[in-house]
Design a protein around this motif. Structure first.
Motif, PDB file in Angstrom:
ATOM      1  N   CYS A  92       0.832  -1.210   0.000  1.00 37.17           N
ATOM      2  CA  CYS A  92       0.000   0.000   0.000  1.00 37.17           C
ATOM      3  C   CYS A  92       0.865   1.257   0.000  1.00 37.17           C
ATOM      4  CB  CYS A  92      -0.944   0.003   1.199  1.00 37.17           C
ATOM      5  SG  CYS A  92      -2.165  -1.324   1.134  1.00 37.17           S
ATOM      6  N   PHE A  93       1.910   1.240   0.783  1.00 32.56           N
ATOM      7  CA  PHE A  93       2.827   2.373   0.837  1.00 32.56           C
ATOM      8  C   PHE A  93       3.402   2.658  -0.552  1.00 32.56           C
ATOM      9  CE2 PHE A  93       7.108   4.103   1.329  1.00 32.56           C
ATOM     10  CZ  PHE A  93       6.849   5.241   2.077  1.00 32.56           C
ATOM     11  N   ASP A 130      -6.924  -0.339  -5.674  1.00 32.52           N
ATOM     12  CA  ASP A 130      -7.304  -1.751  -5.827  1.00 32.52           C
ATOM     13  C   ASP A 130      -6.125  -2.677  -5.519  1.00 32.52           C
ATOM     14  OD1 ASP A 130      -9.876  -1.027  -6.547  1.00 32.52           O
ATOM     15  OD2 ASP A 130      -9.598  -1.425  -8.694  1.00 32.52           O
ATOM     16  N   THR A 131      -4.926  -2.284  -5.939  1.00 34.54           N
ATOM     17  CA  THR A 131      -3.730  -3.085  -5.660  1.00 34.54           C
ATOM     18  C   THR A 131      -3.497  -3.165  -4.153  1.00 34.54           C
ATOM     19  OG1 THR A 131      -2.732  -2.472  -7.771  1.00 34.54           O
ATOM     20  CG2 THR A 131      -1.244  -3.288  -6.056  1.00 34.54           C
ATOM     21  N   PRO A 146      -7.245  -2.973   6.900  1.00 38.82           N
ATOM     22  CA  PRO A 146      -7.577  -1.788   7.690  1.00 38.82           C
ATOM     23  C   PRO A 146      -7.798  -0.547   6.812  1.00 38.82           C
ATOM     24  CG  PRO A 146      -5.222  -2.211   7.798  1.00 38.82           C
ATOM     25  CD  PRO A 146      -5.839  -3.354   7.028  1.00 38.82           C
ATOM     26  N   LEU A 147      -7.627  -0.728   5.512  1.00 40.19           N
ATOM     27  CA  LEU A 147      -7.715   0.405   4.586  1.00 40.19           C
ATOM     28  C   LEU A 147      -8.876   0.298   3.597  1.00 40.19           C
ATOM     29  CD1 LEU A 147      -3.890   0.637   3.937  1.00 40.19           C
ATOM     30  CD2 LEU A 147      -5.272   2.282   5.223  1.00 40.19           C
ATOM     31  N   THR A 148      -9.773  -0.644   3.813  1.00 37.12           N
ATOM     32  CA  THR A 148     -10.871  -0.862   2.865  1.00 37.12           C
ATOM     33  C   THR A 148     -11.656   0.418   2.596  1.00 37.12           C
ATOM     34  OG1 THR A 148     -11.061  -3.189   3.456  1.00 37.12           O
ATOM     35  CG2 THR A 148     -12.982  -2.188   2.410  1.00 37.12           C
ATOM     36  N   GLY A 153     -12.907   4.783  -0.973  1.00 35.78           N
ATOM     37  CA  GLY A 153     -13.117   6.220  -1.131  1.00 35.78           C
ATOM     38  C   GLY A 153     -12.319   6.795  -2.288  1.00 35.78           C
ATOM     39  N   LEU A 154     -11.053   6.400  -2.391  1.00 38.16           N
ATOM     40  CA  LEU A 154     -10.233   6.892  -3.499  1.00 38.16           C
ATOM     41  C   LEU A 154     -10.751   6.356  -4.827  1.00 38.16           C
ATOM     42  CD1 LEU A 154      -7.880   8.569  -4.493  1.00 38.16           C
ATOM     43  CD2 LEU A 154      -6.409   6.552  -4.181  1.00 38.16           C
ATOM     44  N   THR A 155     -11.100   5.090  -4.862  1.00 37.38           N
ATOM     45  CA  THR A 155     -11.656   4.511  -6.085  1.00 37.38           C
ATOM     46  C   THR A 155     -12.899   5.275  -6.517  1.00 37.38           C
ATOM     47  OG1 THR A 155     -10.751   2.311  -5.705  1.00 37.38           O
ATOM     48  CG2 THR A 155     -12.722   2.427  -7.068  1.00 37.38           C
TER      49      THR A 155
END
Length: 169
Positions: A92-93, A130-131, A146-148, A153-155
């Protein structure tokens, strides 16, 4: 002399009503109309903007959201000791590190009139979120990302921007 503007639509009066009508009409053509309307109505710059300007505002919102998420990922990486979770957060980073540059690039292309490139770089925000999200599904021992909510939101914001770009592309 006093001029009075009116509209044949109930509750819409004057130029301000016509601007709000453009926001509503444009947002109704997107995949997430309620989020679109809420985002644009909370931005003072949306008053008087054309569709290209509205797309710009949505991309700016997506960029700010992406930066906030990137900071959250960094914080989670610093707090997490679990190796598998750290591996997922590292993915994610890396992808959010890309997205914080890709979305502003989409804005630059939008402003220059290169709508295909704006679409391409705006779509990268969707790909990166998505990745990130899919990295967690590769490990059954991690019950949930923890980032769903942040990824979704970004999608959603990027999808709205792409829907708008398609309106004048």
């Amino acid at each position: 002399m006093i001029l009075c503007f009116s509209s044949n639509k109930p509750g819409i009066v004057g130029v301000r009503g016509e601007e709000n009508d453009l926001i509503e009409a444009t947002c109704r053509k997107t995949s997430y109309p309620d989020l679109c309307i809420k985002t644009l109505r909370s931005s003072p710059g949306s008053s008087g903007a054309d569709v290209k300007g509205l797309a710009h505002i949505i991309l700016e919102s997506a960029s700010a959201y992406c930066n906030d998420t990137y900071e959250q990922v960094k914080k989670l990486l610093n707090e997490t000791k679990d190796k598998t979770m750290r591996n997922c957060l590292d993915v994610c980073f890396q992808v959010y590190d890309l997205a914080i540059y890709e979305i502003p690039t989409a804005i630059k292309y939008l402003e220059s009139g290169d709508y295909d490139s704006a679409f391409f770089f705006g779509n990268d925000g969707i790909i990166e979120s998505d990745t990130c999200e899919s990295s967690f599904s590769e490990f059954p021992e991690i019950p949930k990302s923890p980032l769903t909510d942040r990824n979704n939101g970004l999608t959603n914001l990027c999808t709205i921007a792409l829907d708008m770009i398609n309106l004048f592309k």
